[in-house]
Design a protein around this motif. Structure first.
Motif, PDB file in Angstrom:
ATOM      1  N   LEU A 518       0.830  -1.205   0.000  1.00 54.47           N
ATOM      2  CA  LEU A 518       0.000   0.000   0.000  1.00 54.47           C
ATOM      3  C   LEU A 518       0.869   1.260   0.000  1.00 54.47           C
ATOM      4  O   LEU A 518       0.573   2.229  -0.694  1.00 54.47           O
ATOM      5  CB  LEU A 518      -0.932  -0.013   1.214  1.00 54.47           C
ATOM      6  N   MET A 519       1.953   1.243   0.774  1.00 58.00           N
ATOM      7  CA  MET A 519       2.868   2.399   0.780  1.00 58.00           C
ATOM      8  C   MET A 519       3.471   2.611  -0.602  1.00 58.00           C
ATOM      9  O   MET A 519       3.628   3.751  -1.061  1.00 58.00           O
ATOM     10  CB  MET A 519       3.975   2.179   1.823  1.00 58.00           C
ATOM     11  N   THR A 520       3.796   1.519  -1.270  1.00 54.40           N
ATOM     12  CA  THR A 520       4.350   1.629  -2.628  1.00 54.40           C
ATOM     13  C   THR A 520       3.314   2.231  -3.571  1.00 54.40           C
ATOM     14  O   THR A 520       3.625   3.130  -4.367  1.00 54.40           O
ATOM     15  CB  THR A 520       4.784   0.241  -3.133  1.00 54.40           C
ATOM     16  N   LYS A 521       2.074   1.756  -3.450  1.00 52.06           N
ATOM     17  CA  LYS A 521       0.987   2.286  -4.295  1.00 52.06           C
ATOM     18  C   LYS A 521       0.774   3.776  -4.032  1.00 52.06           C
ATOM     19  O   LYS A 521       0.658   4.585  -4.964  1.00 52.06           O
ATOM     20  CB  LYS A 521      -0.295   1.503  -4.009  1.00 52.06           C
ATOM     21  N   LEU A 522       0.730   4.150  -2.753  1.00 47.52           N
ATOM     22  CA  LEU A 522       0.513   5.556  -2.405  1.00 47.52           C
ATOM     23  C   LEU A 522       1.684   6.425  -2.846  1.00 47.52           C
ATOM     24  O   LEU A 522       1.498   7.588  -3.225  1.00 47.52           O
ATOM     25  CB  LEU A 522       0.285   5.688  -0.897  1.00 47.52           C
ATOM     26  N   TYR A 523       2.886   5.857  -2.803  1.00 48.05           N
ATOM     27  CA  TYR A 523       4.057   6.633  -3.244  1.00 48.05           C
ATOM     28  C   TYR A 523       3.872   7.063  -4.700  1.00 48.05           C
ATOM     29  O   TYR A 523       4.027   8.243  -5.032  1.00 48.05           O
ATOM     30  CB  TYR A 523       5.348   5.821  -3.084  1.00 48.05           C
ATOM     31  N   TYR A 524       3.541   6.105  -5.565  1.00 42.90           N
ATOM     32  CA  TYR A 524       3.416   6.441  -6.991  1.00 42.90           C
ATOM     33  C   TYR A 524       2.149   7.257  -7.271  1.00 42.90           C
ATOM     34  O   TYR A 524       2.128   8.080  -8.181  1.00 42.90           O
ATOM     35  CB  TYR A 524       3.455   5.169  -7.838  1.00 42.90           C
ATOM     36  N   GLN A 525       1.114   7.030  -6.465  1.00 43.01           N
ATOM     37  CA  GLN A 525      -0.095   7.844  -6.605  1.00 43.01           C
ATOM     38  C   GLN A 525       0.215   9.302  -6.276  1.00 43.01           C
ATOM     39  O   GLN A 525      -0.210  10.221  -6.977  1.00 43.01           O
ATOM     40  CB  GLN A 525      -1.181   7.297  -5.676  1.00 43.01           C
ATOM     41  N   ARG A 536      -0.068  16.279  -0.902  1.00 44.08           N
ATOM     42  CA  ARG A 536       0.261  16.191   0.528  1.00 44.08           C
ATOM     43  C   ARG A 536      -0.762  15.313   1.264  1.00 44.08           C
ATOM     44  O   ARG A 536      -0.409  14.588   2.207  1.00 44.08           O
ATOM     45  CB  ARG A 536       0.308  17.587   1.145  1.00 44.08           C
ATOM     46  N   ALA A 537      -2.015  15.356   0.832  1.00 46.92           N
ATOM     47  CA  ALA A 537      -3.041  14.514   1.476  1.00 46.92           C
ATOM     48  C   ALA A 537      -2.734  13.031   1.239  1.00 46.92           C
ATOM     49  O   ALA A 537      -2.895  12.207   2.142  1.00 46.92           O
ATOM     50  CB  ALA A 537      -4.421  14.882   0.943  1.00 46.92           C
ATOM     51  N   ILE A 538      -2.300  12.706   0.037  1.00 49.49           N
ATOM     52  CA  ILE A 538      -1.890  11.317  -0.238  1.00 49.49           C
ATOM     53  C   ILE A 538      -0.686  10.961   0.629  1.00 49.49           C
ATOM     54  O   ILE A 538      -0.596   9.862   1.182  1.00 49.49           O
ATOM     55  CB  ILE A 538      -1.556  11.151  -1.739  1.00 49.49           C
ATOM     56  N   GLY A 539       0.231  11.924   0.752  1.00 49.96           N
ATOM     57  CA  GLY A 539       1.383  11.705   1.635  1.00 49.96           C
ATOM     58  C   GLY A 539       0.957  11.456   3.062  1.00 49.96           C
ATOM     59  O   GLY A 539       1.564  10.648   3.773  1.00 49.96           O
TER      60      GLY A 539
END
Length: 592
Positions: A518-525, A536-539
Motif C-alpha cells: 500500500l505504501m508503494t501504491k501511495l508513493y506512486y499515486q 500532501r493529502a496522499i502523503g
C-alpha cells in the motif's frame, strides 16, 4: 546521411559560445565581489571517501558528488531550483522543456557550448550513456530507482546532439528533479560500458585512479586525494564559461575546495574553533555554546546563526527482515508488535535533551522536520505514534512470548534464549553514538539486551545496502539526507525494491506485507498528483500506513544551525537560509 548530420551538429555543439546561466543577484547577500577571486573553501568530512566512481557511490558526502554540487544545489543538472520560490529553472537546459503527450513527454534543449573539465563538449550522448549505466541493475547504482515509476522505465532518447526527449510512464510531480541528474562523460564511461558492460564500469575511477584521469561536468574536479587525510578539488576551467554572476563575471570565485577527514565530530568542531576549516555542522547546544564562547573571547572570528530551521535529515533504527540463516530473529524483526515495542523504548525526549541539548524535535515518520506542511498532513490523516512508554513496550513483548527474565534481568523465550540483537552506527558521529547508547540503556530497563557498537561508515553502508535473503546485520542506527521538496518521500526508500528500502531488501525486491504494498501504491499515486494539497493529502495517508507498520523507528531531528568563518563571504540573505537549501551556494562564495 545520418553520419553527415551528426558531424554538422557536433560542429555546432563544439563551436557555439555558451549562453551563460546568470545567477540572480538575490542569491547572495554580498553584492560587492570586486577583486574577490581565488582562495580555498576548507570543509571537513567525518569518514574517508569510498570511491570516485559516480555510479557506485551511495554516500551523501562523496568525491563524485562534490564535483557536481554547489552547496545543497547541483552544478551539473538540466534544471536548478530557485531557493526563493522552489521553481525549477533551466540550467544545463537551454530553455524550459516542450511538454506534450498529456504531460508525460519532455523535449529538452541542452545549453550549447558546455564542456567537461578536459575540454570535451557536453552533448546528449553524455546523458544517454549516464542513463543507461544508472539503469543497469548489474552496476548497482544508488540512482537506479530514480529512472523508474511503478516499475516502468523513464526512457530517454537522443533527438540530436543538443536535444533530449524524456518519456515518463505516468505524469510525475517530480519530473524536473528526475531529469536533473549529472551527465558523466561518454568518452570515458560509454567506451568502457560498450566494451565491458557493468563489470568494466565498476572498475573505473577507484580511489587509486590518478586525479589527472578524472573528468568532471560540474564546478569542481578532483586535484588530489590522500587516503584518510585530505582531498582537494580545483575549479573546472570551462564551467565559468556558462556560469556567470549578475555582473557577468565567471564563477566560481574560489579556486579550490578541500575536505579534511576528521574521523570524529568533536575533532571537526575543534578544527572549526581553531580556524582550520570554514564551516562546521553545529550538532547541539553544546557546540553552539563552545562556538559562541570562542567568538566572544576573540579566539574565533565567525558568524553563528542558531535555530535557522528544522533539519532536512532523519535519524532512525532499522531492523533487518532478511535473516534466513537466523529464522527466529527474522521472525522477531518481522513482527510489528516487536517494532512498536522498540518505538516505545526510544526515549526521544531524552535524546533531544541529551544529544541535541534541547534543540530538536521528536520524529515519528520518514518526512524531514523541515517539511512542516507534509508533517501536518500526516497528523491530519491520523498517522499513529508509539511514543516512549516502557510499560506498553513490555506488554507488546509479552504478547510475543517474552514474559520471563533471567538472573541478569534480560527477557528470555521458552528455551531460555535472551532477547538480544546487535545495533550499529557509524563511528565518529557522536550524536548517533549518544542516541544509540540512550536506546540501549532504555532497552535494558525492560529486559532487552542491545549490543551497541559504532563501526566504520563504509562497512555500515555496505551492510545497509546489501540485497538478498540473508543480509549481514541485525539493526542499524543511521540517517538520510537529500531527496526533494516537491514529494517528501524517497524513490529509493519508500517503494519495495528500492536501494534504501532498508528493512526488507530481498533479491527480487518484493514487498513482504500488505502495508508495504500500500505504501508503494501511495508513493506512486502521490508522485503522479500535480496538485500540491492533494499530493500532501496522499502523503498523509502514506504516513498513516507507515506509522502503523513501523518499518523503521524514527528518533529525533535536530535544528539546523549555521556557523561559518568570517573569512568566508557570499552567503544567502538570512531569510533564504533553511536546512533544505542550506546557507550558501559555493559558486557565489568567496574569501574576503
Amino acid at each position: 546521411m545520418k553520419k553527415a548530420l551528426f558531424i554538422a551538429l557536433a560542429l555546432t555543439a563544439t563551436s557555439a559560445s555558451a549562453a551563460p546561466f546568470v545567477y540572480p543577484a538575490a542569491w547572495t547577500a554580498e553584492q560587492n565581489t570586486a577583486n574577490k577571486r581565488g582562495g580555498e573553501l576548507r570543509l571537513s568530512v567525518l569518514s574517508d571517501f569510498k570511491t570516485i566512481n559516480p555510479f557506485t557511490s551511495a554516500e551523501a558526502d562523496s568525491i563524485p558528488g562534490t564535483m557536481v554540487e554547489n552547496g545543497e544545489f547541483g552544478s551539473a543538472s538540466l534544471f536548478l531550483q530557485d531557493p526563493r520560490n522552489d521553481e525549477f529553472l533551466p540550467y544545463m537546459a537551454d530553455a524550459k522543456p516542450v511538454v506534450s503527450n498529456n504531460g508525460k513527454r519532455f523535449v529538452v534543449k541542452i545549453r550549447p557550448g558546455m564542456k567537461f573539465s578536459d575540454g570535451q563538449a557536453i552533448t546528449a550522448d553524455d546523458w544517454i550513456t549516464t542513463w543507461k549505466i544508472h539503469t543497469d541493475d548489474k552496476v548497482g547504482s544508488n540512482s537506479f530507482d530514480n529512472f523508474f515509476l511503478n516499475k516502468k522505465p523513464i526512457t530517454i532518447k537522443k533527438i540530436d546532439n543538443l536535444t533530449l526527449q524524456f518519456d515518463f510512464p505516468q505524469v510525475s510531480s517530480t519530473a524536473y528533479g528526475r531529469m536533473s541528474f549529472a551527465p558523466w562523460p561518454d568518452h570515458v564511461f560509454g567506451k568502457a560500458y560498450r566494451e565491458g558492460g557493468a563489470d568494466a564500469i565498476k572498475k573505473l575511477w577507484t580511489l587509486g585512479t590518478p586525479a589527472s584521469q578524472i573528468v568532471s561536468p560540474g564546478m569542481w574536479v578532483l586535484e588530489s586525494y590522500r587516503a584518510g587525510e585530505r582531498s582537494v578539488f580545483t575549479k573546472n576551467p570551462y564551467w565559468g564559461e556558462w556560469n556567470k554572476d549578475s555582473r557577468g563575471n565567471a564563477l566560481p570565485y574560489l579556486d579550490k575546495l578541500s575536505y579534511r577527514v576528521t574521523n570524529d565530530a568533536n575533532a571537526t568542531l575543534a578544527a572549526f574553533l581553531a580556524g582550520q576549516i570554514d564551516q562546521a555542522p553545529m550538532r547541539n547546544a553544546d557546540d553552539l555554546a563552545q562556538t559562541k564562547r570562542a567568538i566572544d573571547g576573540g579566539t574565533l572570528k565567525a558568524t553563528l546563526l542558531p535555530n535557522v530551521s528544522p533539519q532536512a535529515q532523519s535519524s532512525w533504527i532499522t531492523f533487518n527482515w532478511n535473516k534466513s540463516a537466523e529464522p527466529a530473529q527474522q521472525k522477531l524483526f518481522r513482527d510489528v508488535r516487536f517494532r512498536r515495542a522498540m518505538s516505545h523504548i526510544a526515549n526521544r525526549k531524552a535524546m533531544v535533551d541529551l544529544a541535541l541539548g534541547g534543540l530538536g524535535v521528536e520524529t515519528y515518520s520518514s518526512v524531514y522536520p523541515v517539511f512542516r506542511q507534509q508533517i501536518a498532513a500526516g497528523t491530519a490523516a491520523g498517522a499513529p505514534r508509539y511514543p516512549y512508554n516502557l510499560a506498553e513496550a513490555s506488554k507488546l513483548l509479552a504478547q510475543i512470548g517474552y514474559t520471563k527474565k533471567n538472573a541478569q534481568g534480560y527477557l528470555v523465550d521458552k528455551a531460555g534464549k535472551v532477547l538480544e540483537f546487535n545495533l550499529s552506527t557509524n563511528a565518529g558521529n557522536t550524536v548517533r553514538e549518544q542516541l544509540g547508547r540512550i536506546f540501549a540503556d532504555e532497552a535494558k530497563k525492560v529486559g532487552v539486551k542491545v549490543n551497541f557498537t559504532p563501526i566504520d561508515f563504509n562497512n555500515l553502508v555496505n551492510q545497509l545496502t546489501s540485497k538478498g535473503e540473508n543480509r549481514p546485520f541485525d539493526a542499524i542506527l543511521l540517517g538520510l539526507s537529500g531527496g526533494g521538496n516537491v514529494w517528501s518521500f524517497g524513490t529509493n526508500v519508500t517503494p519495495c525494491g528500492g536501494n534504501l528500502h532498508s528493512y526488507n531488501n530481498p533479491t527480487n525486491g518484493a514487498c513482504l506485507t500488505p502495508q508495504e504494498s500500500l505504501m508503494t501504491k501511495l508513493y506512486y499515486q502521490g508522485d503522479a498528483e500535480l496538485d500540491d494539497a492533494k499530493r500532501r493529502a496522499i502523503g498523509g495517508q502514506l504516513m498513516k500506513v507507515e506509522g502503523e507498520l513501523q518499518p523503521v523507528i524514527y528518533l529525533v531531528g535536530g535544528n539546523y544551525h549555521v556557523a561559518y568563518n568570517e573569512r568566508l563571504g557570499g552567503e544567502f540573505a538570512r531569510n533564504m537560509m533553511d536546512a533544505f537549501y542550506g546557507s550558501r551556494m559555493w559558486a557565489l562564495s568567496f574569501i574576503k
